[in-house]
Design a protein around this motif. Sequence first.
Motif, PDB file in Angstrom:
ATOM      1  N   ASN A 113     -22.232 -18.832  52.935  1.00  0.00           N
ATOM      2  CA  ASN A 113     -23.582 -18.829  53.882  1.00  0.00           C
ATOM      3  C   ASN A 113     -23.674 -17.230  54.101  1.00  0.00           C
ATOM      4  O   ASN A 113     -24.769 -17.051  54.459  1.00  0.00           O
ATOM      5  N   GLY A 114     -22.708 -16.454  53.941  1.00  0.00           N
ATOM      6  CA  GLY A 114     -23.010 -14.990  54.152  1.00  0.00           C
ATOM      7  C   GLY A 114     -23.240 -14.938  55.498  1.00  0.00           C
ATOM      8  O   GLY A 114     -24.346 -14.028  56.016  1.00  0.00           O
ATOM      9  N   SER A 115     -22.520 -15.429  56.513  1.00  0.00           N
ATOM     10  CA  SER A 115     -23.183 -15.375  57.956  1.00  0.00           C
ATOM     11  C   SER A 115     -21.579 -15.622  58.800  1.00  0.00           C
ATOM     12  O   SER A 115     -20.590 -15.811  58.306  1.00  0.00           O
ATOM     13  N   LEU A 116     -21.942 -15.184  59.984  1.00  0.00           N
ATOM     14  CA  LEU A 116     -21.014 -15.223  61.305  1.00  0.00           C
ATOM     15  C   LEU A 116     -21.506 -16.430  61.959  1.00  0.00           C
ATOM     16  O   LEU A 116     -22.526 -16.561  62.532  1.00  0.00           O
ATOM     17  N   ARG A 117     -20.550 -17.418  62.219  1.00  0.00           N
ATOM     18  CA  ARG A 117     -20.781 -18.473  62.752  1.00  0.00           C
ATOM     19  C   ARG A 117     -19.922 -18.551  64.332  1.00  0.00           C
ATOM     20  O   ARG A 117     -18.637 -17.927  64.200  1.00  0.00           O
ATOM     21  N   THR A 118     -20.049 -19.377  65.350  1.00  0.00           N
ATOM     22  CA  THR A 118     -19.573 -19.564  66.358  1.00  0.00           C
ATOM     23  C   THR A 118     -19.282 -21.052  66.805  1.00  0.00           C
ATOM     24  O   THR A 118     -20.191 -21.705  66.365  1.00  0.00           O
ATOM     25  N   LEU A 119     -18.168 -21.517  67.146  1.00  0.00           N
ATOM     26  CA  LEU A 119     -17.663 -22.798  67.611  1.00  0.00           C
ATOM     27  C   LEU A 119     -17.233 -22.572  68.916  1.00  0.00           C
ATOM     28  O   LEU A 119     -16.091 -22.053  69.048  1.00  0.00           O
ATOM     29  N   ARG A 120     -17.794 -23.196  69.781  1.00  0.00           N
ATOM     30  CA  ARG A 120     -17.408 -23.355  71.296  1.00  0.00           C
ATOM     31  C   ARG A 120     -16.422 -24.479  71.505  1.00  0.00           C
ATOM     32  O   ARG A 120     -16.492 -25.739  70.941  1.00  0.00           O
ATOM     33  N   LEU A 121     -15.257 -23.966  71.766  1.00  0.00           N
ATOM     34  CA  LEU A 121     -14.015 -25.060  71.637  1.00  0.00           C
ATOM     35  C   LEU A 121     -14.230 -26.037  72.810  1.00  0.00           C
ATOM     36  O   LEU A 121     -14.995 -25.608  73.753  1.00  0.00           O
ATOM     37  N   GLY A 122     -13.645 -27.253  72.692  1.00  0.00           N
ATOM     38  CA  GLY A 122     -13.902 -28.248  73.931  1.00  0.00           C
ATOM     39  C   GLY A 122     -15.044 -29.041  73.695  1.00  0.00           C
ATOM     40  O   GLY A 122     -15.546 -29.631  74.547  1.00  0.00           O
ATOM     41  N   GLY A 123     -15.361 -29.383  72.349  1.00  0.00           N
ATOM     42  CA  GLY A 123     -16.519 -29.970  72.030  1.00  0.00           C
ATOM     43  C   GLY A 123     -17.943 -29.417  71.809  1.00  0.00           C
ATOM     44  O   GLY A 123     -19.170 -30.114  71.904  1.00  0.00           O
ATOM     45  N   GLY A 124     -18.030 -28.045  72.043  1.00  0.00           N
ATOM     46  CA  GLY A 124     -19.281 -27.305  71.760  1.00  0.00           C
ATOM     47  C   GLY A 124     -19.658 -27.498  70.514  1.00  0.00           C
ATOM     48  O   GLY A 124     -19.191 -27.851  69.381  1.00  0.00           O
ATOM     49  N   GLU A 125     -21.082 -27.005  70.174  1.00  0.00           N
ATOM     50  CA  GLU A 125     -21.717 -27.038  69.200  1.00  0.00           C
ATOM     51  C   GLU A 125     -21.521 -25.552  67.877  1.00  0.00           C
ATOM     52  O   GLU A 125     -20.973 -24.733  68.523  1.00  0.00           O
ATOM     53  N   LEU A 126     -21.813 -25.727  66.745  1.00  0.00           N
ATOM     54  CA  LEU A 126     -21.739 -24.898  65.851  1.00  0.00           C
ATOM     55  C   LEU A 126     -22.824 -23.975  65.703  1.00  0.00           C
ATOM     56  O   LEU A 126     -24.077 -24.565  65.825  1.00  0.00           O
ATOM     57  N   THR A 127     -22.628 -22.682  65.844  1.00  0.00           N
ATOM     58  CA  THR A 127     -23.948 -21.903  66.077  1.00  0.00           C
ATOM     59  C   THR A 127     -24.133 -20.532  64.963  1.00  0.00           C
ATOM     60  O   THR A 127     -22.858 -20.164  64.728  1.00  0.00           O
ATOM     61  N   THR A 128     -24.967 -20.160  64.373  1.00  0.00           N
ATOM     62  CA  THR A 128     -25.074 -18.998  63.714  1.00  0.00           C
ATOM     63  C   THR A 128     -25.555 -18.010  64.508  1.00  0.00           C
ATOM     64  O   THR A 128     -26.553 -17.964  65.329  1.00  0.00           O
ATOM     65  N   VAL A 129     -24.744 -16.893  64.305  1.00  0.00           N
ATOM     66  CA  VAL A 129     -24.950 -15.531  65.035  1.00  0.00           C
ATOM     67  C   VAL A 129     -26.288 -14.921  64.442  1.00  0.00           C
ATOM     68  O   VAL A 129     -25.986 -14.818  62.998  1.00  0.00           O
ATOM     69  N   ALA A 130     -27.096 -14.407  65.100  1.00  0.00           N
ATOM     70  CA  ALA A 130     -28.193 -13.800  64.613  1.00  0.00           C
ATOM     71  C   ALA A 130     -28.034 -12.478  64.233  1.00  0.00           C
ATOM     72  O   ALA A 130     -27.736 -11.645  65.192  1.00  0.00           O
TER      73      ALA A 130
END
Length: 473
Positions: free
Chosen positions: A411-428
Amino acid sequence: MNATLAPELPRALHWLNAPATTLHEQRGRIVALAFVNGASAWCAQRLNDLAVLQARYVGRLHALAIHVPRFDSEREPQQALKRLRRQGNTLPAAHDADWVAWQRFGVDAWPTVLLIDGEGQLRHRIVGADGLAELERAVATLCDGLHSPPEDDLRGFREAHPEPRMPLSFPTGLVATPDRLFVADSGHHRVLECNHQGRVIRQFGMGTADFADGELNHAAFRRPHGLALVRESLYVADTGNHALRRINLATSTVDTLCGNGRAGEPVEGIITVARNVPLNQPQSVVVNNNQVFISMAGDNRIWSYDLGSRELRPRAGSGQLDMRDGSGVMAAFAQPAGLAAVHQTLYVCDAVGSAVRSMQLRADTVQTLVGQGTWVFGSDDGPRETARLQHPQAIALSPDAPVMWIADSGNGSLRTLRLGGGELTTVALPRRLHGPAGVAVAAGAVWIAETDAHDVLRYDIATGALSHVPIDE
C-alpha cells in the motif's frame, strides 16, 4: 512429459527490462520460461538458479522471466520490475498483468519453469523451487545436442533502463539507537553504520556479492536484509548467502553463526561447524533472552539460534505456505518477513499472508492479530477483524508505548497497530511511499527504508514531518 509444440508468447506481454521477443526468435537455443511472482521467496530462488545455469550454459540456454502479479500493487509494471530487481534478478522479464500467458501455458503454481528445446518443443515442466539438481539435469540433456552458439549469443544480457546509481541500492533492514542508524544496503551487499544526519561512519562488507568473514573491509555479504543489535553485536540476516552473520562492532569484524551459502533444509541441533548447516532465505532477525529468532522466508518457519549452546531449532510453522494459528508445527506462516519482540512475545510480519501474527515463546503458540488469509488483502483501517494490509515487509515496536509500526509495502504506507486490542491505523504522510521494507523506532522518530526509491526517511512522531536522510551524499 511428451513433447508438444509450445504456444507463442502473447503479444500483450509488457517487457520490463529487455526488447520484446518471441519463442520463434529463440529457435536453436534452449528456452527456460519461468513463471514467477516478485513477492515470492521461492521464485527469487528459482530465478537465481536459472541465472547460474544460464552462465554455465552460456549461449545455449536463454532464461526468460514472466512475472504474474499476486497483489494489486504488482499489476503496475514498474512496481513489478522493482520487486524482481530487489531480489537480484538480472534476467529478461515480461509482465503478464492479466494472467494471459499463465493461462495459455496452463500454469497453476509459482514458480513454474517450462523448458523448450531448440525446435520449439515443450519438453519439461518443473514446478517448485526444490533444489537445482533436477533442473540442471534437464537443461544439460537438452543442451547436449546443440551446436556451438554464435558469438553474439556469448555476450551477456544488459538490462534496459537500469536502476540509477545512488548512494543506496534497495535498502531494507534498519536498526536505530539514540545516536546511530544501521542500514542493510541490500543492493550494494553491505551494512552501513551512520549517524542520524546520514554520515557513514563505517561500512561492513566490500560492496560486492560474496561470502567472506573477517575484518570490515575484507568481509562480504550477499543481499543482507534484517538487522538486530544487542550491545556490541549486530546480527545480520544475510539473505542471499542463506546465513546468519554477526558483526562485532568493537573489533569491526564479521563472522558466520550458521549458513553455508546455499539454500537448503536447516538441520535442528547443536552447530559445531557454522558452514556445515544450510538455511533457506533468512529474512529478519531479533534477539530475545540470548536467542536469535530468525524468520525463514524460504521454508515458512520461525527458527531460533541459542547464542550460548549454539543450538538451532524450529519454533513454529509447518513449512507450508499458509496461515494457520496453533502451537509449533501446527501453525503455518506465509513467508514470514519482519520480526519484533518484547518480553515473552514475538511478533511476526507475515508478508504473503498480508498479516501480523504473535507468538508466545513459552509454548510457541501463534495467533493472528491482523489478516484473514493468503488471498485477502487491502488498505482498510479499523478493528482487527476487518482491517487489511497488503504485503507488509517490516515491523517495529515503540520503546515507550504499546504501538507497533508497520511498513505496509503493497500500500506504500506506514501503519500503526495499538497492542492490547487496538485498531489498525494509517499514518498521515505527505506522499505515498515506494515499497518500504524496513522500519525502526528511536530518538522520537520512525526511520523508514523506502526500498524501491533507494532512500531512508525520518518521520518525526511529534510533528508528523517526513524528511530525507542524506546517507553518504
